[in-house]
Design a protein around this motif. Structure first.
Motif, PDB file in Angstrom:
ATOM      1  N   VAL A  29      61.925  52.232  30.354  1.00 18.57           N
ATOM      2  CA  VAL A  29      60.874  53.242  30.429  1.00 18.57           C
ATOM      3  C   VAL A  29      60.424  53.566  29.012  1.00 18.57           C
ATOM      4  N   MET A  30      59.104  53.581  28.801  1.00 18.41           N
ATOM      5  CA  MET A  30      58.540  53.942  27.507  1.00 18.41           C
ATOM      6  C   MET A  30      57.493  55.024  27.735  1.00 18.41           C
ATOM      7  N   ASP A  38      63.384  59.645  28.489  1.00 23.16           N
ATOM      8  CA  ASP A  38      64.843  59.719  28.617  1.00 23.16           C
ATOM      9  C   ASP A  38      65.247  60.330  29.949  1.00 23.16           C
ATOM     10  N   ALA A  39      64.575  61.413  30.340  1.00 25.15           N
ATOM     11  CA  ALA A  39      64.893  62.081  31.601  1.00 25.15           C
ATOM     12  C   ALA A  39      64.614  61.169  32.794  1.00 25.15           C
ATOM     13  N   LEU A  40      63.502  60.441  32.750  1.00 33.66           N
ATOM     14  CA  LEU A  40      63.182  59.526  33.847  1.00 33.66           C
ATOM     15  C   LEU A  40      64.209  58.406  33.925  1.00 33.66           C
ATOM     16  N   ALA A  41      64.590  57.846  32.794  1.00 29.38           N
ATOM     17  CA  ALA A  41      65.591  56.776  32.781  1.00 29.38           C
ATOM     18  C   ALA A  41      66.912  57.269  33.372  1.00 29.38           C
ATOM     19  N   LYS A  42      67.294  58.473  33.047  1.00 21.81           N
ATOM     20  CA  LYS A  42      68.533  59.045  33.591  1.00 21.81           C
ATOM     21  C   LYS A  42      68.422  59.226  35.102  1.00 21.81           C
ATOM     22  N   THR A  43      67.266  59.704  35.559  1.00 25.36           N
ATOM     23  CA  THR A  43      67.034  59.902  36.990  1.00 25.36           C
ATOM     24  C   THR A  43      67.064  58.576  37.750  1.00 25.36           C
ATOM     25  N   LEU A  44      66.457  57.544  37.160  1.00 25.79           N
ATOM     26  CA  LEU A  44      66.409  56.238  37.824  1.00 25.79           C
ATOM     27  C   LEU A  44      67.785  55.587  37.911  1.00 25.79           C
ATOM     28  N   GLY A  45      68.605  55.824  36.901  1.00 23.37           N
ATOM     29  CA  GLY A  45      69.958  55.255  36.902  1.00 23.37           C
ATOM     30  C   GLY A  45      69.945  53.737  36.838  1.00 23.37           C
ATOM     31  N   GLY A  46      70.959  53.137  37.414  1.00 23.06           N
ATOM     32  CA  GLY A  46      71.053  51.672  37.384  1.00 23.06           C
ATOM     33  C   GLY A  46      71.103  51.161  35.962  1.00 23.06           C
ATOM     34  N   ARG A  47      70.415  50.070  35.733  1.00 25.04           N
ATOM     35  CA  ARG A  47      70.364  49.471  34.394  1.00 25.04           C
ATOM     36  C   ARG A  47      69.071  49.875  33.696  1.00 25.04           C
ATOM     37  N   THR A  48      68.761  51.172  33.740  1.00 26.05           N
ATOM     38  CA  THR A  48      67.526  51.669  33.140  1.00 26.05           C
ATOM     39  C   THR A  48      67.790  52.137  31.717  1.00 26.05           C
ATOM     40  N   THR A  49      66.911  51.724  30.812  1.00 28.60           N
ATOM     41  CA  THR A  49      66.992  52.127  29.408  1.00 28.60           C
ATOM     42  C   THR A  49      65.662  52.754  29.000  1.00 28.60           C
ATOM     43  N   THR A  50      65.621  53.286  27.799  1.00 29.06           N
ATOM     44  CA  THR A  50      64.345  53.767  27.263  1.00 29.06           C
ATOM     45  C   THR A  50      63.990  52.945  26.033  1.00 29.06           C
ATOM     46  N   PRO A  57      57.400  46.216  24.177  1.00 30.70           N
ATOM     47  CA  PRO A  57      58.204  46.372  25.387  1.00 30.70           C
ATOM     48  C   PRO A  57      59.174  45.207  25.535  1.00 30.70           C
ATOM     49  N   ALA A  58      60.372  45.486  26.044  1.00 33.90           N
ATOM     50  CA  ALA A  58      61.395  44.456  26.199  1.00 33.90           C
ATOM     51  C   ALA A  58      61.208  43.613  27.453  1.00 33.90           C
ATOM     52  N   GLY A  59      60.484  44.125  28.429  1.00 32.65           N
ATOM     53  CA  GLY A  59      60.379  43.449  29.723  1.00 32.65           C
ATOM     54  C   GLY A  59      59.527  42.199  29.707  1.00 32.65           C
ATOM     55  N   ASP A  60      59.866  41.306  30.638  1.00 33.79           N
ATOM     56  CA  ASP A  60      59.031  40.122  30.882  1.00 33.79           C
ATOM     57  C   ASP A  60      57.799  40.520  31.682  1.00 33.79           C
TER      58      ASP A  60
END
Length: 100
Positions: A29-30, A38-50, A57-60
């Protein structure tokens, strides 16, 4: 599974991120407001980073979860997105509601 970057930290980003995490994807999440990201990443959980706003962006897969006018001003440079597939949730401009 995929590595997905979501640019935005609001309702659209939360809904899309929840579906992506549920599907077993790694999500980044950016957002312009780092505390919201940060709050959204924490809420999403799993392998979520900021990620840090303004960096590549790190994603493909990169998803713009921003309002149209914000996405026009916020789109990262083409160099940072050259290897990513870009999806935008903001294809339709927001139109002010009539007050009359």
């Amino acid at each position: 599974m995929s590595n997905i970057s979501i640019i935005g930290a609001g309702n659209m980003a939360g809904t899309i991120g929840a579906r992506a995490v549920a599907g077993g994807n790694t999500v980044e999440v950016m957002g312009r407001d780092q505390s919201k990201a940060d709050a959204l990443a924490k809420t999403l959980g799993g392998r979520t980073t900021t990620g840090e706003w303004g960096t590549a962006p790190a994603g493909d897969i990169v998803i713009l979860a921003l309002l149209y006018d914000v996405s026009c001003r916020s789109l990262p440079s083409t160099e940072t997105l050259s290897r990513a597939r870009l999806l935008s949730t903001s294809a339709i401009p927001s139109i002010p509601r009539s007050t009359g």
